[in-house]
Write a protein that holds these residues in place. Structure first.
Motif, mmCIF file in Angstrom:
data_model
loop_
_atom_site.group_PDB
_atom_site.id
_atom_site.type_symbol
_atom_site.label_atom_id
_atom_site.label_comp_id
_atom_site.label_asym_id
_atom_site.label_seq_id
_atom_site.Cartn_x
_atom_site.Cartn_y
_atom_site.Cartn_z
ATOM 1 N N ASP A 75 0.857 -1.282 -0.094
ATOM 2 C CA ASP A 75 0.021 0.058 0.106
ATOM 3 C C ASP A 75 0.851 1.089 -0.034
ATOM 4 O OD1 ASP A 75 -2.189 1.587 0.110
ATOM 5 O OD2 ASP A 75 -2.759 1.224 2.106
ATOM 6 N N PRO A 77 -0.312 4.818 0.195
ATOM 7 C CA PRO A 77 -1.442 5.830 0.142
ATOM 8 C C PRO A 77 -1.052 7.133 -0.138
ATOM 9 C CG PRO A 77 -0.906 5.130 2.388
ATOM 10 C CD PRO A 77 -0.118 4.040 1.339
ATOM 11 N N LYS A 78 0.169 7.690 0.282
ATOM 12 C CA LYS A 78 0.507 9.130 0.020
ATOM 13 C C LYS A 78 0.472 9.216 -1.363
ATOM 14 C CE LYS A 78 1.527 9.744 4.420
ATOM 15 N NZ LYS A 78 0.394 9.515 5.106
ATOM 16 N N SER A 79 0.964 8.372 -2.043
ATOM 17 C CA SER A 79 0.774 8.624 -3.693
ATOM 18 C C SER A 79 -0.305 8.172 -4.318
ATOM 19 C CB SER A 79 2.212 7.963 -4.363
ATOM 20 O OG SER A 79 2.487 6.585 -4.089
ATOM 21 N N ASN A 80 -1.268 7.763 -3.473
ATOM 22 C CA ASN A 80 -2.565 7.302 -4.273
ATOM 23 C C ASN A 80 -2.236 6.025 -5.174
ATOM 24 O OD1 ASN A 80 -5.425 6.871 -3.977
ATOM 25 N ND2 ASN A 80 -5.444 8.183 -5.902
ATOM 26 N N ILE A 100 -5.394 1.780 -12.524
ATOM 27 C CA ILE A 100 -6.233 1.773 -11.603
ATOM 28 C C ILE A 100 -5.635 2.545 -10.514
ATOM 29 C CG2 ILE A 100 -7.709 0.267 -10.246
ATOM 30 C CD1 ILE A 100 -8.430 0.206 -13.147
ATOM 31 N N ARG A 102 -5.571 3.977 -6.310
ATOM 32 C CA ARG A 102 -5.622 3.048 -5.096
ATOM 33 C C ARG A 102 -6.960 3.389 -4.810
ATOM 34 N NH1 ARG A 102 -6.350 4.192 0.224
ATOM 35 N NH2 ARG A 102 -5.287 3.012 1.837
ATOM 36 N N ASN A 103 -7.587 4.492 -4.539
ATOM 37 C CA ASN A 103 -8.940 4.517 -4.242
ATOM 38 C C ASN A 103 -10.065 3.551 -5.059
ATOM 39 O OD1 ASN A 103 -8.169 6.782 -6.127
ATOM 40 N ND2 ASN A 103 -10.415 7.227 -6.200
ATOM 41 N N ASN A 104 -9.834 3.262 -6.236
ATOM 42 C CA ASN A 104 -10.539 2.230 -7.113
ATOM 43 C C ASN A 104 -10.225 0.935 -6.665
ATOM 44 O OD1 ASN A 104 -11.991 4.051 -8.533
ATOM 45 N ND2 ASN A 104 -10.213 4.524 -10.068
ATOM 46 N N ALA B 26 -2.318 14.099 -5.430
ATOM 47 C CA ALA B 26 -1.154 13.320 -4.946
ATOM 48 C C ALA B 26 -0.703 14.033 -3.682
ATOM 49 C CB ALA B 26 -0.274 13.003 -5.895
ATOM 50 N N LEU B 27 -1.076 13.322 -2.498
ATOM 51 C CA LEU B 27 -0.789 13.895 -1.179
ATOM 52 C C LEU B 27 0.726 13.377 -0.844
ATOM 53 C CD1 LEU B 27 -2.373 15.920 0.801
ATOM 54 C CD2 LEU B 27 -2.498 13.792 2.257
ATOM 55 N N ILE B 28 1.595 14.399 -0.327
ATOM 56 C CA ILE B 28 2.801 14.020 -0.210
ATOM 57 C C ILE B 28 2.991 13.611 1.173
ATOM 58 C CG2 ILE B 28 5.279 15.055 -0.210
ATOM 59 C CD1 ILE B 28 4.128 15.083 -3.021
ATOM 60 N N ASP B 45 -4.454 10.528 5.719
ATOM 61 C CA ASP B 45 -3.307 9.446 5.105
ATOM 62 C C ASP B 45 -3.102 9.125 3.629
ATOM 63 O OD1 ASP B 45 -2.388 8.586 7.916
ATOM 64 O OD2 ASP B 45 -4.501 7.902 7.868
ATOM 65 N N ASN B 46 -4.175 9.634 2.873
ATOM 66 C CA ASN B 46 -4.490 9.504 1.629
ATOM 67 C C ASN B 46 -5.368 10.628 1.111
ATOM 68 O OD1 ASN B 46 -6.485 8.306 -0.345
ATOM 69 N ND2 ASN B 46 -4.634 7.736 -1.282
ATOM 70 N N ALA B 47 -5.097 11.065 -0.070
ATOM 71 C CA ALA B 47 -6.009 12.250 -0.785
ATOM 72 C C ALA B 47 -5.891 11.686 -2.239
ATOM 73 C CB ALA B 47 -5.290 13.518 -0.583
ATOM 74 N N TYR B 48 -6.950 11.716 -3.019
ATOM 75 C CA TYR B 48 -6.990 11.434 -4.516
ATOM 76 C C TYR B 48 -7.793 12.590 -5.219
ATOM 77 C CZ TYR B 48 -11.539 9.261 -2.776
ATOM 78 O OH TYR B 48 -12.546 9.421 -1.981
ATOM 79 N N PHE B 62 -8.577 9.450 2.519
ATOM 80 C CA PHE B 62 -8.810 8.274 3.565
ATOM 81 C C PHE B 62 -7.864 8.800 4.661
ATOM 82 C CE2 PHE B 62 -9.747 5.767 -0.213
ATOM 83 C CZ PHE B 62 -10.884 5.585 -0.125
#
Lengths: 211, 223
Positions: A75, A77-80, A100, A102-104, B26-28, B45-48, B62
């Motif tokens: 995982d 998450p920081k770079s989605n 695809i 991460r959120n998908n 893209a959240l650093i 922790d995540n941003a899309y 999220f």
């Protein structure tokens, strides 16, 4: 031992000494060509074939099937993004390689398993953990050779059915694009009775035939 | 420390340019930045997705608990004061956008909400599941598109819908987000026979042009 599939009644039977020993629910493609623009559904073609092999399947035709079932994930998450372990031991990007994000993946996993998370391994391959291939033995020598080719249609489970099975929920089979969908537990039973041994005769009957 | 600040500044520039160009983020790190480049802590922790308005940034993403569960979260950052608001949702946020001059969002179910005095108020506007809002103006006109399922066994083919004027167009798309340019809605299809780039008139939903797609910018003029 022979395998016989009756697509019109969604049934696969194992015949031994001319007696039906086992019977399973199985879904093939539609009786006539479909209209899915991503890849048109087609009938499971009637004919007599031989079982060839069983192995995990990958194909570029479907994005989720570009990665082998069970491939380790990381995982990010920081770079989605989600990374997947390549055969080389390096990590590939799901976002870059199959488009695809991460959120998908979280969305898909939630739809299948009811949990918003990134799984530890790839459970999205459309052909499940293992696909069982067959071919038409044109020259009757029980070997895949000459102009013979593996059929693009195959036995497999679906990711949704694998999820239902692992959660202990009822497994609901749906029509395929031409392959034969099996329940995960039935696939395991078929393996254990030796129905998928190479060179086993496999007959796909026409859609109007009854058992 | 000076070097660290410089790195942070470059990271900010990168994330800001992404925010201005598109609605994908893209959240650093867990940090976001106000207009004075001051780092503000969020629990994301995540941003899309990011929506950039005159005075605020909105981030959809999220928070992730220690056991790996993702919790849909929206963060508002006031660019001037640096003040942060956080809202949690039970569903994944499909998109954030401006509609009727209000900051709005649509959840995966298609339910849409507008922000009114720090509260999300449900709209009567119901979109397709997993809709992305491609176009909205200060009046009632809104165009949304929902992607085809990437899964073989899911026959949801996706498409685009317009509200006021009303029309809908069934069209499978997946990787390339549709875009409105010069009064036309451009969609790149996902088809086994070969992907096409289709331009729809946003008032009627009728096809204006279509051509085989070979990876060019989605809004490139047709020959």
């Amino acid at each position: 031992m022979e395998l016989h599939f009756y697509p019109g009644v969604h049934t696969l039977v194992v015949i031994k000494n001319k007696i039906i020993k086992y019977r399973f629910k199985a879904w093939g493609g539609p009786a006539s060509m479909g209209s899915d623009p991503r890849m048109a559904e087609e009938p499971t073609w009637p004919g007599t074939y031989l079982i060839h092999s069983a192995s995990p399947y990958r194909t570029p035709s479907w994005p989720m099937s570009k990665i082998t079932w069970g491939t380790q994930l990381r995982d990010m998450p920081k770079s989605n993004d989600v990374w997947y372990l390549l055969v080389s031991g390096k990590w590939g990007s799901v976002k870059n390689d199959i488009g695809i994000s991460r959120n998908n993946l979280v969305r898909l996993y939630h739809k299948m398993y009811g949990q918003m998370r990134v799984p530890k391994t790839w459970v999205f391959n459309d052909f499940g953990p293992i696909a069982i291939r067959w071919y038409k033995d044109e020259n009757k020598n029980k070997n895949l050779d000459g102009n013979e080719r593996l059929s693009g249609q195959m036995f497999h489970t679906t990711p949704d059915n694998e999820a239902e099975n692992s959660l202990g929920n009822p497994v609901v089979l749906i029509p395929s694009h031409g392959c034969i969908h099996l329940k995960p537990s039935d696939r395991d039973s078929l393996f254990s009775v030796g129905a998928f041994k190479p060179k086993t005769t496999f007959v796909v009957h026409s859609y109007h035939e009854k058992i | 420390m000076k070097k660290f600040k410089l790195i942070l500044f470059y990271l900010f520039l990168i994330s800001f340019s992404v925010a201005c160009q598109s609605t994908r983020a893209a959240l650093i790190s867990n940090d976001v930045f106000d207009s004075a480049d001051i780092v503000r802590k969020t629990n994301l922790d995540n941003a899309y997705l990011v929506l950039d308005t005159i005075d605020k940034h909105y981030y959809a993403g999220f928070t992730i608990s220690e056991d790996g569960f993702n919790h849909p979260t929206l963060v508002e950052l006031d660019k001037v004061t640096g003040k942060i608001y956080t809202w949690n949702f039970n569903e994944i946020i499909s998109d954030i956008f401006i509609f009727n001059n209000k900051v709005s969002l649509v959840l995966d179910s298609g339910n849409s909400f507008s922000l009114q005095e720090s509260a999300w108020v449900k709209n009567s506007l119901m979109l397709e599941e997993q809709s992305r809002v491609i176009f909205s103006n200060s009046k009632e006109h809104l165009i949304s598109c929902s992607p085809a399922s990437p899964q073989k066994s899911d026959h949801d083919k996706g498409g685009c819908q317009s509200h006021s004027p009303n029309w809908q167009f069934s069209i499978p798309w997946l990787e390339v987000r549709p875009k409105v340019c010069g009064g036309l809605l451009y969609v790149v299809t996902w088809e086994s026979s070969g992907n096409r780039r289709i331009a729809l008139d946003i008032k009627s939903g009728n096809i204006a042009f279509e051509k085989a797609y070979s990876g060019e910018d989605i809004c490139t003029d047709f020959d």
